[in-house]
Design an enzyme around this catalytic site. Structure first.
Site, PDB file in Angstrom:
ATOM      1  N   ASP A  48     -52.781  31.505  58.541  1.00 42.94           N
ATOM      2  CA  ASP A  48     -53.515  30.558  59.388  1.00 42.94           C
ATOM      3  C   ASP A  48     -55.000  30.873  59.239  1.00 42.94           C
ATOM      4  OD1 ASP A  48     -53.971  28.610  61.478  1.00 42.94           O
ATOM      5  OD2 ASP A  48     -54.371  30.284  62.823  1.00 42.94           O
ATOM      6  N   SER A  49     -55.818  29.944  59.720  1.00 43.82           N
ATOM      7  CA  SER A  49     -57.260  30.183  59.698  1.00 43.82           C
ATOM      8  C   SER A  49     -57.652  31.360  60.603  1.00 43.82           C
ATOM      9  CB  SER A  49     -57.980  28.921  60.181  1.00 43.82           C
ATOM     10  OG  SER A  49     -57.465  28.529  61.440  1.00 43.82           O
ATOM     11  N   CYS A  81     -51.212  26.875  59.736  1.00 42.06           N
ATOM     12  CA  CYS A  81     -52.403  26.101  60.132  1.00 42.06           C
ATOM     13  C   CYS A  81     -52.176  24.614  59.839  1.00 42.06           C
ATOM     14  CB  CYS A  81     -53.589  26.624  59.329  1.00 42.06           C
ATOM     15  SG  CYS A  81     -55.129  25.783  59.673  1.00 42.06           S
ATOM     16  N   CYS A 133     -51.709  21.223  66.138  1.00 40.28           N
ATOM     17  CA  CYS A 133     -52.663  22.323  65.963  1.00 40.28           C
ATOM     18  C   CYS A 133     -52.008  23.592  66.483  1.00 40.28           C
ATOM     19  CB  CYS A 133     -53.943  22.038  66.746  1.00 40.28           C
ATOM     20  SG  CYS A 133     -55.138  23.382  66.722  1.00 40.28           S
ATOM     21  N   HIS A 136     -53.031  25.960  68.193  1.00 42.43           N
ATOM     22  CA  HIS A 136     -53.385  26.433  69.535  1.00 42.43           C
ATOM     23  C   HIS A 136     -52.747  25.625  70.672  1.00 42.43           C
ATOM     24  CE1 HIS A 136     -56.317  28.451  67.115  1.00 42.43           C
ATOM     25  NE2 HIS A 136     -56.890  29.029  68.134  1.00 42.43           N
ATOM     26  N   GLU A 150     -58.653  29.570  73.167  1.00 42.38           N
ATOM     27  CA  GLU A 150     -59.029  30.949  72.815  1.00 42.38           C
ATOM     28  C   GLU A 150     -59.720  31.650  73.976  1.00 42.38           C
ATOM     29  OE1 GLU A 150     -60.753  31.649  69.004  1.00 42.38           O
ATOM     30  OE2 GLU A 150     -58.989  30.794  68.002  1.00 42.38           O
TER      31      GLU A 150
END
Ligand code: DGL
Length: 276
Positions: free
Chosen positions: A12-13, A75, A186, A188, A154
């Protein structure tokens, strides 16, 4: 070592892809996992197609050199832009999040009016739209870029009033389009599921089903490995080895929230530049 016992590589990024690792661990607990978070170059969601493809190739190359049996592109942004390139370039199974998410959405949707939320790059790529339309031409797809959600997740502001307000702004246009299914496109967004449900309950006249692309990706990985006879035969819980390209301490602080259980401190690594 037999190929079945090799680890699965996930990249993932940054740390968000741990939501995908969490789901893989849930249904494939005996698999060893190598996780690469490209924390030096996160976010991918604001970058160009060319850059995301180059980064994704370098991420996959790193994992392949570590000896994984399959690569999971956790990702959404990287899946959206780079999956065909990765599949062509590397001779091992590559699984992304887009196709499984699209398939799950089509099963869930009765009205065939599907919403997608993701990074600006994922929405620009139209990858979910194409994946949905390839399977069912008449499906109506409404996509919304939600650039503020990654930083809010985050920051740990999962149910913060600011997050709820931002979600209302992002989700209202999709509700107006009368979607009955919403793809969380996504890494997140699974962390914001409770907030998304709460906002939708307030603003939508009908229930809207949420599709967690991390969950559907894990199911897809299990199916692919089963078909290829690549499932581990071990009965022990598979270890997770994290690697990051910057700031291991941040990963240590945040990983538990994304994963739900502690992992060893990540190894700091440098990726080889690809030729593009
Ligand atoms: N992992 C990214 C995704 O799922 C979100 C964070 C980023 O923009 O890199 O699209």
């Amino acid at each position: 070592m037999h190929t079945k016992e090799l680890p699965i590589g996930v990249f993932d990024s940054g740390i968000g892809g741990l939501t995908v690792v969490r789901q893989i661990r849930n249904i494939l607990p005996n698999e060893e996992i190598f996780y690469l978070g490209d924390t030096a170059r996160v976010p991918y969601g604001t970058k160009s197609q060319e850059t995301v493809i180059r980064f994704a190739c370098e991420d996959a190359q790193f994992l392949i050199e570590k000896g994984v049996k399959a690569v999971v592109v956790a990702c959404n942004t990287a899946s959206a832009w780079s999956l065909p390139v990765l599949s062509k370039r590397f001779g091992l199974p590559i699984c992304g999040v887009i196709q499984p998410g699209a398939e799950a959405a089509l099963i869930s949707s009765r009205s065939k009016r599907v919403g997608v939320i993701g990074t600006a790059a994922t929405v620009r790529s139209k990858a979910y739209k194409s994946a949905l339309r390839d399977r069912l031409g008449k499906v109506q797809v409404f996509a919304q870029a939600c650039p503020l959600l990654v930083p809010l997740a985050e920051a740990g502001w999962f149910m913060h009033p600011v997050t709820l307000k931002v979600l209302e702004e992002y989700l209202m246009p999709l509700v107006i389009e009368q979607i009955d299914t919403l793809i969380l496109g996504c890494t997140h967004y699974p962390l914001l599921k409770r907030a998304i449900r709460k906002v939708l309950k307030q603003i939508a006249p009908h229930p809207i089903q949420l599709i967690d692309s991390a969950e559907s990706c894990a199911v897809h990985v299990r199916r692919r490995l089963t078909e290829l006879d690549l499932l581990s035969t071990s009965s022990a819980i598979g270890p997770i080895h994290p690697f990051v390209t910057d700031e291991p301490s941040r990963f240590c602080r945040m990983s538990r929230q994304f994963l739900g259980f502690p992992v060893p401190a990540p190894e700091l690594v440098q990726l080889k530049e690809s030729r593009g």
